[in-house]
Design an enzyme around this catalytic site. Structure first.
Site, PDB file in Angstrom:
ATOM      1  N   GLN A  87      13.569   0.818   4.196  1.00  0.00           N
ATOM      2  CA  GLN A  87      12.218   1.391   3.769  1.00  0.00           C
ATOM      3  C   GLN A  87      11.886   1.895   5.137  1.00  0.00           C
ATOM      4  O   GLN A  87      11.368   3.180   5.159  1.00  0.00           O
ATOM      5  CB  GLN A  87      11.150   0.380   3.369  1.00  0.00           C
ATOM      6  CG  GLN A  87      11.304   0.017   1.947  1.00  0.00           C
ATOM      7  CD  GLN A  87      11.369   1.151   1.022  1.00  0.00           C
ATOM      8  OE1 GLN A  87      10.518   2.294   0.990  1.00  0.00           O
ATOM      9  NE2 GLN A  87      12.479   1.504   0.405  1.00  0.00           N
ATOM     10  N   HIS A  93      12.928   5.711   6.239  1.00  0.00           N
ATOM     11  CA  HIS A  93      12.583   6.797   5.523  1.00  0.00           C
ATOM     12  C   HIS A  93      11.598   7.613   6.381  1.00  0.00           C
ATOM     13  O   HIS A  93      11.847   9.079   6.113  1.00  0.00           O
ATOM     14  CB  HIS A  93      11.440   6.521   4.462  1.00  0.00           C
ATOM     15  CG  HIS A  93      12.408   6.220   3.005  1.00  0.00           C
ATOM     16  ND1 HIS A  93      13.077   7.127   2.481  1.00  0.00           N
ATOM     17  CD2 HIS A  93      12.694   5.412   2.117  1.00  0.00           C
ATOM     18  CE1 HIS A  93      13.778   6.833   1.189  1.00  0.00           C
ATOM     19  NE2 HIS A  93      13.253   5.612   1.233  1.00  0.00           N
ATOM     20  N   GLU A 115       4.267  -0.756  -2.842  1.00  0.00           N
ATOM     21  CA  GLU A 115       5.054   0.135  -3.825  1.00  0.00           C
ATOM     22  C   GLU A 115       6.385  -0.628  -4.245  1.00  0.00           C
ATOM     23  O   GLU A 115       6.400  -0.731  -5.641  1.00  0.00           O
ATOM     24  CB  GLU A 115       5.464   1.186  -2.842  1.00  0.00           C
ATOM     25  CG  GLU A 115       6.283   2.425  -3.534  1.00  0.00           C
ATOM     26  CD  GLU A 115       6.978   3.534  -2.710  1.00  0.00           C
ATOM     27  OE1 GLU A 115       6.828   3.224  -1.682  1.00  0.00           O
ATOM     28  OE2 GLU A 115       7.181   4.351  -3.124  1.00  0.00           O
ATOM     29  N   HIS A 116       6.750  -1.050  -3.429  1.00  0.00           N
ATOM     30  CA  HIS A 116       8.151  -2.129  -3.832  1.00  0.00           C
ATOM     31  C   HIS A 116       7.849  -3.575  -3.538  1.00  0.00           C
ATOM     32  O   HIS A 116       7.262  -3.761  -2.181  1.00  0.00           O
ATOM     33  CB  HIS A 116       9.356  -1.326  -3.001  1.00  0.00           C
ATOM     34  CG  HIS A 116       9.932  -0.205  -3.219  1.00  0.00           C
ATOM     35  ND1 HIS A 116       9.386   0.735  -2.225  1.00  0.00           N
ATOM     36  CD2 HIS A 116      10.375   0.546  -3.992  1.00  0.00           C
ATOM     37  CE1 HIS A 116       9.799   2.159  -2.657  1.00  0.00           C
ATOM     38  NE2 HIS A 116      10.512   1.852  -3.798  1.00  0.00           N
ATOM     39  N   ASP A 133      16.298   2.452  -5.890  1.00  0.00           N
ATOM     40  CA  ASP A 133      16.016   3.912  -5.715  1.00  0.00           C
ATOM     41  C   ASP A 133      17.310   4.907  -6.429  1.00  0.00           C
ATOM     42  O   ASP A 133      17.023   6.070  -6.662  1.00  0.00           O
ATOM     43  CB  ASP A 133      16.482   4.071  -4.195  1.00  0.00           C
ATOM     44  CG  ASP A 133      15.250   3.573  -3.265  1.00  0.00           C
ATOM     45  OD1 ASP A 133      14.068   3.517  -3.948  1.00  0.00           O
ATOM     46  OD2 ASP A 133      15.506   3.347  -2.083  1.00  0.00           O
ATOM     47  N   HIS A 147     -26.681  16.584 -34.760  1.00  0.00           N
ATOM     48  CA  HIS A 147     -25.689  15.564 -34.873  1.00  0.00           C
ATOM     49  C   HIS A 147     -26.076  14.832 -36.265  1.00  0.00           C
ATOM     50  O   HIS A 147     -25.107  14.541 -37.189  1.00  0.00           O
ATOM     51  CB  HIS A 147     -25.469  14.572 -33.811  1.00  0.00           C
ATOM     52  CG  HIS A 147     -24.697  15.052 -32.831  1.00  0.00           C
ATOM     53  ND1 HIS A 147     -25.194  15.992 -31.914  1.00  0.00           N
ATOM     54  CD2 HIS A 147     -23.646  14.720 -32.026  1.00  0.00           C
ATOM     55  CE1 HIS A 147     -24.325  16.428 -31.238  1.00  0.00           C
ATOM     56  NE2 HIS A 147     -23.149  15.616 -31.195  1.00  0.00           N
TER      57      HIS A 147
END
Lengths: 426, 426
Positions: free
Chosen positions: A256, A259, A324-325, A358, A417
């Site tokens: 990670q 990235h 996230e993961h 991924d 109504h």
């Protein structure tokens, strides 16, 4: 790496100070994006060409890529890569097909039918970043759920460059089943998809990652069209005890970290010994990484080792991070699933290394970041459908409901109504 | 009412000019809201009290309403109204329970488990407008789907006033099962829910309608928390042929028009005779309406009669409008369901008058407006859950996937991703 130790409540307090990212709006970029969108609304294709020249240094003849260009690109890609993309596609399809929903109907009450239709969006736009951020795997992840949902037309936009769109991106688009590709990027491409131009059709929803201009434009057109979530930097959280292998944990944290310098890798453990071994391993593995500088920076700035006293505390802390993961590297990891409240994608055991998700397993890799897993979900088939409610009443059924409806409508001061129902019985 | 006649393509072109609402950002309000949010982040409860004094002319001692206050309010409401709210609640629950989703698991490949968990949001905030826009029915519609989803804590905020929160709102909150009520409104309440203060807990998602300040604040905190759609003025589209009853159609059009001068009522028909009768009927019915001025203004500014030549063209046109509410007043209306591509809530036949859905049938009345039914859905149980993906791989399964993963990772220049998998086999 930074360490956090102590009572769970102290750690949570520290995390809330440390982890919580308050989104700062950049007013200058917002204003610039606003102008770009206005220009595209007013001048259409002409504005797109002006911006491509200005921002991408490309003088475009055609915005659209021909089928021939796409096929030629596809043919230039190595056979093994095509085969790997095809294998990934198959897994993505088999996973996402389980998200297909069906219309339902309810006939509980006499004379009343209620139901829900699940309808695909008609046309979707997918943004694919240019340059080194052009990931063929992301093309599959964004396009295939839309195909499964039944979206009729999928439009891809990607920034123009002098070298042309990368072959592997063209190949992924062809494999995924993209209908049209336009060479246009940045905020101007988002404006084109949201409002339409002479060449680019207006879409119903825009998905796909992009830089700050793309993200800002998506936020500004939100409401005119649908958008997916605004993605932040990638994150991994690993829960591990003394039984885990520090080599694997270090490698997964680094995957990670490579990235982005803003990426965040977090280990939560009850074992100081494991944590120390992981740090040593990371230093060792970092040495030979091509993206060493990025990964090192990421680990230094955002890496975090949290030591908690119990496994239950480890999960409490991780649920607050809402990564996230999430990797669970404990013995018998499946037995801990019920402890997990917030995580985009969960990887269980020592062989479910995060990159499996991924590239290959078929679960989606477009995931909620920056703690938004508390309320957002992975990209899915659900993002490409919408629901319509259906109601049918007979006269008898309406007669029975009439008084309650009229009473509530009048209580809210909405006489018309009440009368709309009552006039059916006059 | 304005009339549109002609070829379908001409009508669609005219609609695209006329109906399409380009959202204009109001920069002054945006800046004001930005400052309010910053103040609440910095000064918490103190800021909330300052704004309540400034905007609502109320000096608040307590932000929170006691259970006693809520119960007393409930007890002051007429028994018949309570009974009607309870009946509506029962229908809302029975409809929305059908939206409950289950975790799934996939074991298609040897050594691989993939799955999806459906998890409720932990805490949700519901905005309830004050004054004449305080609708008890909306409290039920926003709260009950969250309860069914399994949300643990539901926080309601509503503007303070010298008269206190209306009894019927307190009753609806009690009936729906709201956990806490805070007297705070406007952008400041949205900021409090998004970031938390000493008294008001941070939530994961904010739902509920509000004025332009509330809507702007929701848009600004979007990403820090989840939000529902930004609602525009109410709309009804009616598809009817010469078999329909002009009295009912006129009444249903007026029931939307009375909401707001910006509300939009549209009739699409293949019968000029019917359209003319509807216009006469509307004039007649308008005369005795308490909200005559609002309804008249709405019809004059935004009312539309579209004459198309075929039933198929009627649906094509209505799908382009993508109305919030759609009534199909044709013979055998169920047989036309497959023609409908875009509509929030569909009402079939002459007795499914739209107010049935507002108050009683149990379908949700929080619906996509301004053509957003092309990509948005009614509020539902789905809005209060999120999904987590689950992946488990054995060593053998990873061995089989290893090469494809490493190949794709390297193709994307992400070496650490490739090594994370390969290190498991060294």
């Amino acid at each position: 790496m930074k360490w956090l130790k102590g009572e769970t409540t102290e750690i949570l307090r520290a995390l809330n100070k440390d982890v919580r990212m308050i989104q700062k709006d950049n007013q200058q970029i917002e204003e610039q994006v606003r102008q770009i969108i206005q220009q595209v609304i007013q001048n259409g294709d002409q504005a797109l060409k002006v911006y491509s020249k200005k921002f991408d240094q490309v003088e475009l003849q055609n915005l659209s890529l021909s089928q021939e260009t796409i096929t030629l690109g596809y043919q230039r890609v190595e056979k093994e890569v095509i085969a790997a993309l095809e294998a990934a596609k198959e897994n993505i399809i088999s996973y996402h097909q389980k998200q297909k929903q069906y219309d339902f109907m309810d006939t509980e009450k006499s004379g009343v039918l209620r139901g829900q239709l699940v309808l695909p969006l008609a046309r979707v736009g997918v943004y694919v970043p240019g340059g080194t951020a052009a990931y063929p795997s992301s093309v599959l992840m964004n396009v295939l759920p839309a195909k499964i949902a039944g979206v009729k037309e999928i439009i891809m936009v990607t920034p123009p460059s002098k070298e042309g769109v990368p072959d592997v991106i063209l190949a992924a688009a062809k494999i995924a089943g993209v209908d049209k590709i336009f060479q246009i990027g940045g905020a101007q491409s988002i404006a084109a998809l949201a409002y339409g131009t002479e060449t680019i059709p207006k879409v119903d929803k825009i998905v796909g990652p992009g830089n700050i201009y793309v993200a800002t434009a998506k936020k500004q057109v939100f409401g005119t069209v649908g958008i997916d979530m605004i993605a932040g930097p990638s994150e991994i959280g690993i829960i591990a005890d003394e039984t885990a292998n520090p080599i694997y944990i270090a490698a997964d944290l680094l995957s990670q970290a490579e990235h982005d310098t803003l990426a965040r890798a977090i280990l939560v453990t009850n074992s100081v010994a494991l944590a120390e071994q992981v740090e040593i391993e990371m230093d060792r593995q970092l040495e030979t990484l091509p993206r060493k500088e990025i990964a090192e920076q990421s680990i230094k700035n955002n890496g975090l080792i949290i030591v908690a006293s119990t496994i239950s505390a480890m999960f409490t802390i991780m649920n607050e991070i809402a990564p996230e993961h999430l990797e669970v590297q404990l013995e018998d990891p499946i037995s801990y699933l019920h402890e997990i409240k917030n995580a985009g994608s969960i990887f269980l055991g020592e062989y479910a290394s995060e990159p499996v998700g991924d590239y290959f397993s078929g679960t989606n890799h477009v995931l909620p970041t920056s703690g938004t897993a508390k309320f957002y979900s992975p990209l899915s088939v659900y993002d490409f459908v919408k629901y319509s409610q259906v109601t049918y009443y007979t006269k008898d059924a309406l007669a029975e409901a009439k008084e309650a409806i009229a009473l509530l409508a009048r209580k809210e001061g909405l006489e018309a109504h009440a009368r709309a129902v009552e006039c059916r019985f006059e």
